[in-house]
Design an enzyme around this catalytic site. Structure first.
Site, PDB file in Angstrom:
ATOM      1  N   ALA A 130       0.848  -1.200   0.000  1.00  0.00           N
ATOM      2  CA  ALA A 130       0.000   0.000   0.000  1.00  0.00           C
ATOM      3  C   ALA A 130       0.875   1.237   0.000  1.00  0.00           C
ATOM      4  O   ALA A 130       1.168   1.812   1.053  1.00  0.00           O
ATOM      5  CB  ALA A 130      -0.928   0.006   1.217  1.00  0.00           C
ATOM      6  N   GLU A 366       6.112  10.893  -1.074  1.00  0.00           N
ATOM      7  CA  GLU A 366       5.018  11.866  -0.927  1.00  0.00           C
ATOM      8  C   GLU A 366       4.310  12.137  -2.255  1.00  0.00           C
ATOM      9  O   GLU A 366       3.964  13.268  -2.580  1.00  0.00           O
ATOM     10  CB  GLU A 366       5.525  13.163  -0.292  1.00  0.00           C
ATOM     11  CG  GLU A 366       5.948  12.963   1.153  1.00  0.00           C
ATOM     12  CD  GLU A 366       6.038  14.240   1.938  1.00  0.00           C
ATOM     13  OE1 GLU A 366       5.190  15.132   1.726  1.00  0.00           O
ATOM     14  OE2 GLU A 366       6.958  14.351   2.758  1.00  0.00           O
ATOM     15  N   GLU A 370       4.229  10.134 -11.330  1.00  0.00           N
ATOM     16  CA  GLU A 370       3.107   9.621 -12.100  1.00  0.00           C
ATOM     17  C   GLU A 370       1.777   9.948 -11.421  1.00  0.00           C
ATOM     18  O   GLU A 370       0.813  10.379 -12.070  1.00  0.00           O
ATOM     19  CB  GLU A 370       3.251   8.107 -12.286  1.00  0.00           C
ATOM     20  CG  GLU A 370       4.413   7.688 -13.186  1.00  0.00           C
ATOM     21  CD  GLU A 370       5.774   7.773 -12.509  1.00  0.00           C
ATOM     22  OE1 GLU A 370       6.791   7.710 -13.215  1.00  0.00           O
ATOM     23  OE2 GLU A 370       5.821   7.917 -11.261  1.00  0.00           O
TER      24      GLU A 370
END
Length: 383
Positions: A130, A366, A370
């Site tokens: 994640a 952060e 992309e």
């Protein structure tokens, strides 16, 4: 439109720049070589008031505007990219989470020592599965009603300051079936909370001196009053916090690019080939010109985003643009700095190669470049 700095902003810039030139720059190569957390430099930055720069004085901060904070972080990053990350993760992420979403008791107890620089903060969001996809996190926080505690289980990865932090803001799923609406945030105190484990720190390409840790939570129990805000608000809190943090990553990018430009310019005036300084050749002049133009453009985007934040206006697109552009030009400028140095730019006797290694991280953390392009494109199409 006024582009000049106020007297206070100039004073902050000059004070931090002097500290960086006298204390950080002479130690930057050592920090890069040893990868040890520079605790004494962090303490000195706290004494300058930068560890709590944008927070009100009532919570131990300096009450500075975001322009001033960005300027200070730019100067610190000019001296050491790793030190810039330490400060940014502490202030922009951990500190801002408490300031924006903590209640008065939480601010007094946890934000104040962070702002004063006596404690170090970390922000634990990313996991092995994640990163950009925040709702894919697997860390859970199950509420034990009888004990009025949350029980955290899971792990986090890529956590700046994670192994040295006194206060960690942790995100976990309180409702695993609710997706992004089931995420909440908590204050964890590593020294107090049994079940907090540092699995190790990463051996990174650059960003040395800032420990990037893997954390594990095993049946970690924390009081319910350590939850920030209401259950289910964590995802929105994380996005808002990262949005402000992108301004300071832009500042880190500008600082590293400035360092690369200054080193290249100095080398170009001293290095002679064919009976003249290489800076006299048009090819080198053009490189220097492009490098400086990129640095100045990045600074303007950074301050534009900071200005909108200060005014209370939406700055999602502006922060993304500032971070995206500053990240990419920091790598480009550092790359040209190596080219100007020639063979000397490829060895560790000169700092040019360190600037390149430090710059690359800006395009990853952060918000990857992309992801930021998606954010910017969506906002443009909505306008």
């Amino acid at each position: 439109m006024d582009f000049s700095l106020s007297q206070e902003q100039r004073q902050i810039r000059d004070a931090v720049a002097e500290f960086v030139d006298e204390e950080v720059v002479p130690r930057a190569a050592e920090i890069d070589e040893t990868d040890e957390f520079p605790a004494e430099l962090v303490e000195q930055i706290g004494e300058l008031g930068i560890m709590g720069a944008p927070f009100p004085e009532e919570y131990g901060g300096s009450g500075l505007d975001y322009h001033s904070y960005a300027i200070a972080l730019e100067e610190i990053s000019r001296g050491s990219g790793g030190l810039g990350t330490i400060v940014a993760a502490h202030v922009s992420l951990a500190g801002n989470m408490l300031y924006e979403f903590g209640n008065e008791t939480q601010k007094e107890e946890y934000l104040t020592p962070l702002a004063e620089g006596s404690d170090i903060g970390a922000f634990a969001l990313s996991e092995p599965g994640a990163g950009s996809d925040v709702p894919a996190m697997e860390t859970t926080a199950e509420y034990d009603e009888s004990a009025e505690e949350y029980v955290l289980d899971g792990g986090k990865l890529w956590i700046s300051n994670g192994s040295v932090a006194d206060t960690v803001t942790v995100f976990a799923k309180t409702d695993p079936d609710a997706g992004r609406k089931g995420i909440s945030s908590f204050v964890v105190r590593p020294e107090e909370d049994e079940g907090f484990n540092v699995e190790g720190t990463e051996d990174k390409l650059g960003d040395k001196g800032c420990p990037t840790a893997e954390l594990r939570f095993d049946d970690l129990r924390i009081p319910a009053d350590r939850r920030l805000g209401e259950e289910g608000e964590g995802f929105v809190q994380a996005l808002k916090t990262l949005n402000g943090g992108r301004i300071t990553i832009a500042a880190r990018g500008v600082g590293i690019a400035r360092a690369a430009l200054e080193a290249a310019s100095e080398y170009a005036t001293e290095r002679e080939q064919f009976d003249q300084p290489i800076g006299e050749f048009q090819a080198i002049k053009h490189k220097i010109a492009d490098m400086d133009t990129k640095v100045q453009s990045a600074k303007l985007l950074m301050h534009r985003a900071a200005d909108r934040k200060i005014r209370g206006e939406s700055y999602v697109k502006e922060a993304a643009q500032a971070k995206l552009y500053a990240s990419e030009i920091s790598r480009e400028v550092a790359n040209e700095g190596i080219q100007i140095h020639g063979g000397y730019g490829y060895v560790k006797d000169f700092p040019a190669e360190r600037f390149y290694r430090d710059a690359k991280l800006n395009e990853i953390y952060e918000g990857t470049s992309e992801v930021l392009r998606n954010t910017i494109g969506e906002r443009v199409l909505e306008e």
